[in-house]
Design an enzyme around this catalytic site. Structure first.
Site, PDB file in Angstrom:
ATOM      1  CG  HIS A 124       0.695   1.751  -8.929  1.00 54.22           C
ATOM      2  ND1 HIS A 124       1.350   2.231 -10.037  1.00 54.22           N
ATOM      3  CD2 HIS A 124       0.380   2.829  -8.184  1.00 54.22           C
ATOM      4  CE1 HIS A 124       1.430   3.549  -9.959  1.00 54.22           C
ATOM      5  NE2 HIS A 124       0.839   3.940  -8.848  1.00 54.22           N
ATOM      6  CG  ASP A 201       4.928  -2.326  -6.365  1.00 50.42           C
ATOM      7  OD1 ASP A 201       5.546  -1.610  -5.558  1.00 50.42           O
ATOM      8  OD2 ASP A 201       4.045  -1.885  -7.121  1.00 50.42           O
ATOM      9  CD  GLN A 204       1.711   2.900  -1.199  1.00 49.14           C
ATOM     10  OE1 GLN A 204       1.815   3.320  -0.039  1.00 49.14           O
ATOM     11  NE2 GLN A 204       1.602   3.719  -2.217  1.00 49.14           N
ATOM     12  CE  LYS A 227       4.631   5.441  -4.116  1.00 47.07           C
ATOM     13  NZ  LYS A 227       3.520   6.379  -4.285  1.00 47.07           N
ATOM     14  CB  CYS A 365      -1.877   4.693 -10.540  1.00 48.38           C
ATOM     15  SG  CYS A 365      -1.490   6.382 -10.907  1.00 48.38           S
TER      16      CYS A 365
HETATM   17  N1  PLP Z   1       3.485   0.564  -6.911  1.00 49.52           N
HETATM   18  C1  PLP Z   1       2.667   0.967  -5.928  1.00 49.52           C
HETATM   19  C2  PLP Z   1       1.975  -0.066  -5.077  1.00 49.52           C
HETATM   20  C3  PLP Z   1       2.468   2.327  -5.689  1.00 49.52           C
HETATM   21  O1  PLP Z   1       1.645   2.720  -4.711  1.00 49.52           O
HETATM   22  C4  PLP Z   1       3.138   3.262  -6.502  1.00 49.52           C
HETATM   23  C5  PLP Z   1       2.911   4.703  -6.325  1.00 49.52           C
HETATM   24  O2  PLP Z   1       1.887   5.136  -5.856  1.00 49.52           O
HETATM   25  C6  PLP Z   1       3.993   2.795  -7.506  1.00 49.52           C
HETATM   26  C7  PLP Z   1       4.134   1.441  -7.683  1.00 49.52           C
HETATM   27  C8  PLP Z   1       4.738   3.734  -8.392  1.00 49.52           C
HETATM   28  O3  PLP Z   1       5.705   4.423  -7.681  1.00 49.52           O
HETATM   29  P1  PLP Z   1       6.570   5.577  -8.353  1.00 49.52           P
HETATM   30  O4  PLP Z   1       5.606   6.512  -9.009  1.00 49.52           O
HETATM   31  O5  PLP Z   1       7.306   6.190  -7.229  1.00 49.52           O
HETATM   32  O6  PLP Z   1       7.474   4.920  -9.347  1.00 49.52           O
END
Ligand code: PLP
Length: 407
Positions: A124, A201, A204, A227, A365
């Site tokens: 992401h 990270d 998900q 999430k 993203c």
């Molecule tokens: N990392 C992953 C794998 C994600 O799916 C997301 C959000 O879709 C993020 C990071 C970013 O999360 P946030 O916008 O809640 O900071």
């Protein structure tokens, strides 16, 4: 989980009975954000109605109650991901802020010109851009682990990327586009053999799989509250004490200080050193409530049921003429990205919306990933434990109908 369990769960989420364009809402955008159970919303109301006060700074009763609630939440979260110490849980605004914190503070403490950070092709933007910014700041290089055409990381190539210049590996536990569950334990083991720390990270992963940061031996593990059925604006950085102690603060002000003079400031101990300004203490309470809700259902039950939904939807969607699933890893979470013929994902998403079905379309993203696949984006359906096979049936019929219209 039985149908009646699922119905009970659905009753906890008032939004699921909403009508969208006159149709029953089918919410398949859970990877973007999840819906909130009544208990989480009530917990927020309770905090604001009964014990709202700024934390840590007050001797008065309400401030003490709010402080205790915030710290109690920290403990619940530490237990949930099996962190050894509560002070290894840092509250942030979300995954993005947590990664930015590490990229800045770890970068300041441990990185220099010529060093390298390893990420994967399926990250992401939140797990790419902060490292790129670090690389620009310090004159470092970003290295990228490639994947095969099922969307699985190439582990031999990964091993080849590690060298004496590698300062950190930053990797998604689960891809938000492909659904791939990466072998993070193996990735961490390999990095540690080379004395390289790893940030995972978990945005998900945490809502869908049991996560044990101690067993994984992750150096940093990050996720977002929204999430996992909690409110927006709250997230978690888990960091091993040994790293956090050596890293400078990310932001200044508020409870992160120990003493301040115009000549010099000394910093507070963990976790407060990294929590500048008034924290989202209501968010932390909401997050702990959401986690307890999820724990009551059981992560293993959630994982099993969502895999059932994934397999069911994969089989059903495969019947749609011209439909191609993007991401077919052996280990997958309940995320299905797809394209039908050369129908643009945006058109598909717009028409599904008219039928009451919320899916996400676009690059999710993860532009470098989408570019590497040579596609304009995908339509993404992502499931949660409140979704049902009946909803999947309706969705697949809708995809067929829309495909016929647009073909
Ligand atoms: N990392 C992953 C794998 C994600 O799916 C997301 C959000 O879709 C993020 C990071 C970013 O999360 P946030 O916008 O809640 O900071």
């Amino acid at each position: 989980m039985t149908n009646s369990d699922i119905q009970d769960i659905r009753n906890d989420f008032p939004i699921l009975t909403e009508k969208i364009h006159g149709k029953n809402l089918i919410y398949f955008d859970n990877a973007a954000t999840t819906q909130k159970p009544r208990c989480v919303v009530e917990k927020i109301e309770d905090a604001y109605y009964h014990y709202n006060a700024n934390i840590h700074r007050g001797v008065h009763y309400l401030s003490q109650v709010a402080t205790e609630a915030n710290e109690n939440s920290r403990g619940i979260i530490a237990n949930f991901i099996h962190a050894k110490n509560n002070h290894e849980i840092i509250f942030t605004r979300g995954t993005t802020e947590a990664i930015n914190l590490v990229a800045f503070s770890f970068g300041e403490a441990f990185c220099k010109e010529g060093d390298e950070i390893v990420v994967s092709v399926m990250e992401h933007h939140s797990n790419i851009v902060p490292w790129q910014m670090l690389c620009e700041r310090k004159g470092m290089k970003l290295r990228v682990i490639p994947m095969n055409d099922r969307g699985e990381l190439l582990m031999d190539e990964y091993k080849q990327l590690l060298n004496e210049k590698t300062r950190l590996v930053a990797i998604a536990h689960v891809s938000n586009v492909l659904g791939t569950i990466n072998p993070v334990k193996e990735i961490i083991n390999i990095a540690h053999k080379n004395e390289i720390p790893v940030l995972v990270d978990g945005a998900q992963a945490v809502p869908h799989l049991p996560v044990n940061v101690t067993e994984l031996d992750a150096d940093f593990y990050v996720f977002s509250g929204h999430k996992i059925y909690a409110s927006t604006g709250i997230g978690v950085l888990y960091g091993k004490e040994k790293w956090l102690n050596l890293m400078p603060p990310y932001q200044g002000g508020g409870e992160m200080i120990s003493t301040v003079t115009f000549e010099k400031t000394t910093y507070n101990e963990l976790p407060f050193k990294f929590e500048a300004g008034t924290p989202d203490y209501v968010g932390s309470v909401a997050l702990a409530e959401a986690i307890q809700y999820v724990e009551k259902i059981g992560l293993q039950n959630i994982d099993n049921y969502e895999r059932e939904l994934l397999n069911y939807a994969t089989a059903k969607l495969s019947e749609v003429e011209g439909l191609r699933i993007i991401g077919t890893a052996k280990e997958k979470s309940a995320v299905i990205s797809f394209l039908v013929g050369n129908i643009h994902p945006y058109d598909m998403g717009m028409l599904l919306d008219k039928l009451g079905i919320a899916v996400r379309t676009g690059h999710h993203c993860a532009q470098p990933l989408i570019d590497s696949l040579g596609i304009p984006g995908t339509v993404r359906a992502s499931f949660a434990f409140y979704n049902t096979k009946e909803e999947i049936d309706t969705f697949v019929e809708a995809v067929k109908k829309v495909s016929e219209m647009l073909r």
